[in-house]
Scaffold this motif. Sequence first.
Motif, short mmCIF file in Angstrom:
data_model
loop_
_atom_site.label_atom_id
_atom_site.label_comp_id
_atom_site.label_asym_id
_atom_site.label_seq_id
_atom_site.Cartn_x
_atom_site.Cartn_y
_atom_site.Cartn_z
N GLY A 1 17.31 1.64 -0.69
CA GLY A 1 15.95 1.33 -0.26
C GLY A 1 15.04 0.90 -1.40
O GLY A 1 14.01 0.26 -1.18
N LEU A 2 15.43 1.24 -2.63
CA LEU A 2 14.62 0.88 -3.81
C LEU A 2 15.17 -0.33 -4.55
O LEU A 2 14.59 -0.74 -5.55
N GLU A 3 16.29 -0.87 -4.08
CA GLU A 3 16.91 -2.01 -4.77
C GLU A 3 16.29 -3.32 -4.28
O GLU A 3 16.89 -4.08 -3.54
N SER A 4 15.05 -3.53 -4.68
CA SER A 4 14.34 -4.74 -4.25
C SER A 4 13.44 -5.24 -5.36
O SER A 4 12.62 -4.49 -5.90
N PHE A 5 13.60 -6.51 -5.71
CA PHE A 5 12.75 -7.11 -6.73
C PHE A 5 11.29 -7.11 -6.29
O PHE A 5 10.38 -6.91 -7.10
N LEU B 1 9.69 -4.89 -4.75
CA LEU B 1 9.06 -3.59 -4.98
C LEU B 1 8.36 -3.49 -6.33
O LEU B 1 7.45 -2.69 -6.50
N LEU B 2 8.78 -4.29 -7.29
CA LEU B 2 8.14 -4.27 -8.60
C LEU B 2 6.66 -4.65 -8.51
O LEU B 2 5.87 -4.28 -9.38
N ALA B 3 6.31 -5.37 -7.46
CA ALA B 3 4.90 -5.76 -7.30
C ALA B 3 4.00 -4.55 -7.09
O ALA B 3 2.82 -4.58 -7.48
N ILE B 4 4.53 -3.49 -6.50
CA ILE B 4 3.69 -2.34 -6.17
C ILE B 4 3.16 -1.65 -7.42
O ILE B 4 1.95 -1.49 -7.58
N PRO B 5 4.03 -1.20 -8.38
CA PRO B 5 3.47 -0.57 -9.58
C PRO B 5 2.60 -1.51 -10.39
O PRO B 5 1.63 -1.07 -11.02
N LEU B 6 2.91 -2.81 -10.37
CA LEU B 6 2.11 -3.76 -11.14
C LEU B 6 0.72 -3.93 -10.54
O LEU B 6 -0.28 -3.96 -11.27
N PHE B 7 0.63 -4.02 -9.21
CA PHE B 7 -0.70 -4.12 -8.59
C PHE B 7 -1.49 -2.81 -8.76
O PHE B 7 -2.71 -2.83 -8.93
N ILE B 8 -0.78 -1.68 -8.71
CA ILE B 8 -1.45 -0.39 -8.96
C ILE B 8 -2.01 -0.36 -10.37
O ILE B 8 -3.14 0.08 -10.61
N LEU B 9 -1.22 -0.82 -11.34
CA LEU B 9 -1.67 -0.86 -12.73
C LEU B 9 -2.88 -1.78 -12.89
O LEU B 9 -3.86 -1.42 -13.56
N ALA B 10 -2.83 -2.95 -12.24
CA ALA B 10 -3.97 -3.87 -12.31
C ALA B 10 -5.22 -3.22 -11.74
O ALA B 10 -6.31 -3.33 -12.31
N GLY B 11 -5.08 -2.52 -10.61
CA GLY B 11 -6.22 -1.84 -10.01
C GLY B 11 -6.79 -0.75 -10.90
O GLY B 11 -8.01 -0.60 -11.01
#
Length: 433
Positions: free
Chosen positions: A56-60, A62-72
């Motif tokens: 369920g975590l093997e998805s490129f 998904l990397l967008a989620i921590p990056l958008f959280i960091l940007a926020g």
Amino acid sequence: MSTMTVTLLLFGTFFVLLAVGVPIAIGISVAAFASILMILPPDQAIFVVMQKMNTGLESFTLLAIPLFILAGNIMNNGGIAKRLIALAELVTGRVPGSLVHTNIVGNMLFGALSGSAVAAAAAIGGTMSKQQRERGYDPAFTAAANIASAPTGLLIPPTTAFIVYSMIAGGTSIAALFMAGAVPGILMGLTVIAVALVYAIRKKYPTSGAVSAAQAGKTILDAIPALLLIIVVVGGIVAGIFTATEGAGIAVAYCLILALLYRSLTWGDIKAIMGRTIATTGVILLLIAASSAMSWVMAYTGMPQTISDLLLGVSDNPIVILLLINVVLIVVGTFMDITPAILIFTPIFLPIAEGIGMDPVHFGVVLVFNMCIGTMTPPVGSVLFIGTSLAGTTIEKVIPRLLPYLAALFLMLLIVTFVPTLSLWLPGAMGLL
């Protein structure tokens, strides 16, 4: 073992664990494991749970989620909120109750940039609350307006909610979802403004007065770099220049450069921001992993089809079915955060929605709109509690002021549900559907 028995065990176990205070991710994992034990031997059940959580975590994407959280998080500390508030006040300064409208427009702008309702409520509401108290505004009224408008950023792109939905909805275009959420998100904000304006006129709240052309120009110029983030990130994703994950990386770099230019971050701030990002990402990824195991159980046992048959047994009228789905999602939103709700209920309700001819992009907007309302309702509404705390008032005083907003937003939800053009015309016009 019948599908109905497994369904009752799965959701019964989950809701019991939720009621006794077990963290949602743990509750989902335990409920999934207990259900799989009804189908497979213990050794195979453990293997399947671990395997599905891992895959369920093997998805490129998904990397967008921590990056958008960091940007926020960078924006929350990087001086961007202050400039957006100044721009919002420039727009709303001549309207009765201008400071509340500034709060609402500021939430729409900052929420769109950060993709977080809680961050918007804290950054904009926290900055505005002192000024509002000094100008004699009712704290319960200002808290309600802040709470009702903060979730608009979950619809106005870019937003991680649509990224999560896209993964569960069979790879529905993220670009199409981003564009589909824009108009309903703006309409949600305008609905909150309309309710606040009626109250402000009745209470004769003041305006902020006029500003000079020079000051207006400076305010606009100061805010342009922050607003360009939406154009760069969303525009690049929609145009196909980069993926959502690459866009999230660009958002991080852009926000960091902007914060450094504003000289509003120290190395200590950056360390704290990274810590908060890691903690939030860990929670979300654990939820996604656990929900992947639950989704497998539901798919393996034919649970979505069983629930679909139950709903269609009540009525085959699409209007009635959509009303029932909305009622369930509203109830779910009162006690469950947006990410687990999307992960759990998309595989259940999306096939039903598609079966009555609803576009998956449109359903994604309706689902997220429902969850937006859920963030401002007890007992779990995170935005409700943070907005109340920042205003220095109590839940008991805020709820009566919040009810008119909820009533108006329920009406807007129904309009968005039954007028698909509001969601689909923009992505359709851009060739994304």
